[in-house]
Design a protein around this motif. Structure first.
Motif, short mmCIF file in Angstrom:
data_model
loop_
_atom_site.label_atom_id
_atom_site.label_comp_id
_atom_site.label_asym_id
_atom_site.label_seq_id
_atom_site.Cartn_x
_atom_site.Cartn_y
_atom_site.Cartn_z
N THR A 25 48.92 31.12 53.17
CA THR A 25 48.57 32.42 52.59
C THR A 25 49.42 32.71 51.36
OG1 THR A 25 47.94 33.30 54.76
CG2 THR A 25 48.38 34.90 53.03
N LEU A 29 48.44 33.26 47.50
CA LEU A 29 48.92 34.43 46.76
C LEU A 29 49.56 34.01 45.44
CD1 LEU A 29 49.50 37.50 46.79
CD2 LEU A 29 51.63 36.99 47.96
N VAL A 95 46.75 40.03 49.54
CA VAL A 95 46.20 38.79 49.02
C VAL A 95 44.68 38.72 49.18
CG1 VAL A 95 46.27 37.33 51.10
CG2 VAL A 95 46.71 36.31 48.87
N PHE A 98 42.46 39.11 45.98
CA PHE A 98 42.57 37.94 45.11
C PHE A 98 41.71 36.79 45.63
CE2 PHE A 98 44.95 33.83 44.86
CZ PHE A 98 44.55 33.49 43.57
N ALA A 261 52.77 41.63 46.83
CA ALA A 261 51.53 40.86 46.69
C ALA A 261 50.91 41.11 45.33
CB ALA A 261 50.55 41.24 47.80
N ASP A 265 50.35 38.45 42.29
CA ASP A 265 48.99 38.28 41.79
C ASP A 265 48.96 38.37 40.28
OD1 ASP A 265 46.26 37.97 41.79
OD2 ASP A 265 45.83 40.07 42.17
N LYS A 268 51.15 35.01 38.89
CA LYS A 268 50.94 33.68 39.43
C LYS A 268 50.48 32.67 38.39
CE LYS A 268 46.25 34.82 40.98
NZ LYS A 268 46.28 36.20 40.61
#
Length: 269
Positions: A25, A29, A95, A98, A261, A265, A268
């Motif tokens: 996970t 993320l 997450v 996304f 999170a 996002d 990333k």
């Protein structure tokens, strides 16, 4: 070497120490899930050298974190169980948008995909009602318990690569989670090596299988992954906190998880 993967490995290592929270996970993320599977699978091929730059820093981050923070996580779970779990619930909820966007749910999902998502989520959620095997901390190896620990590591590592499925939770169900945490905390090398060998084999097998399924059955696999992530919320839900300080701490932790999170996002890429 992609040294920024050390902090990514740090986050994945922390999550893998929490029963119910998946390193997969966190990889999703961070936007590195596909590459993680490709690199692990490719590492065991003739082109293994080109994947070292990605995997080595990631492994360093995860390894250091798992060894150093096993005691910290153990302390947090014993003394602040609800806030700790609510923080990760916030991460997991954060997450989902996304992943649904990456999967193109509105465009690509049919009724069958939503049904698959629902079935997987319910199936994982029901594991919350499965009683873990009675815990006996193993400190010395015999042939029988070494074999059991090896296959426990194998199954746990397969779960680690699936978003929503926690390797630690699998170890908990198998009754070896306390043994692994104790081995990490006390540097019990024979047990660490035995479980680690199982983890390595599991990574080889599962990375290739998951990569194949994502390539050839993309939308169905995304449905499974989203279902696993949603179901994992039920698995790690620690119950409604008492009023007062525990409640406030849990709400703050949940909000912090959502914020973290959202931060990852945004960065990333």
């Amino acid at each position: 070497m992609e040294w920024k993967n050390i902090y990514r490995g740090f986050l994945m290592g922390v999550s893998d120490l929490i029963p119910g929270v998946s390193g997969g996970t966190i990889a999703f993320l961070l936007g590195i899930y596909d590459r993680l599977l490709t690199s692990i699978s490719g590492f065991f091929s003739r082109e293994w050298k080109k994947h070292l730059g990605f995997l080595v820093p990631l492994a360093i981050g995860m390894g250091i974190t798992i060894v150093v923070f096993s005691r910290v996580i153990d302390y947090l779970l014993k003394n602040y169980e609800q806030p700790t779990h609510f923080f990760f619930i916030g991460l997991i909820i954060g997450v989902i948008p996304f992943i649904t966007k990456q999967a193109g749910v509105k465009k690509n999902f049919k009724i069958g995909h939503f049904l698959l998502l629902f079935v997987v989520a319910v199936a994982l959620a029901t594991t919350n009602f499965i009683k873990p095997v009675d815990v006996t901390v193993i400190t010395t190896l015999s042939f029988q318990n070494a074999l059991g620990l090896f296959f426990a590591g194998w199954l746990g590592s397969m779960a680690m690569l699936l978003p929503g499925v926690s390797g630690s939770f699998i170890l908990l169900l198998l009754g070896v989670y306390a043994t692994v945490i104790n081995a990490l905390s006390t540097f019990n090398l024979p047990i660490i090596i035995t479980v680690g060998a199982g983890v390595a084999v599991g990574f080889i097998v599962s990375s290739k299988a998951i990569h194949y399924l994502l390539t050839h059955y993309t939308h169905s696999m995304f449905a499974v992954i989203i279902g696993l992530i949603i179901g994992s919320i039920v698995v790690i839900y620690p119950g409604l906190p008492e009023s007062g300080t525990p409640f406030v701490m849990s709400i703050i932790a949940l909000i912090m998880g959502l914020i973290v999170a959202n931060m990852f996002d945004n960065v990333k890429q």
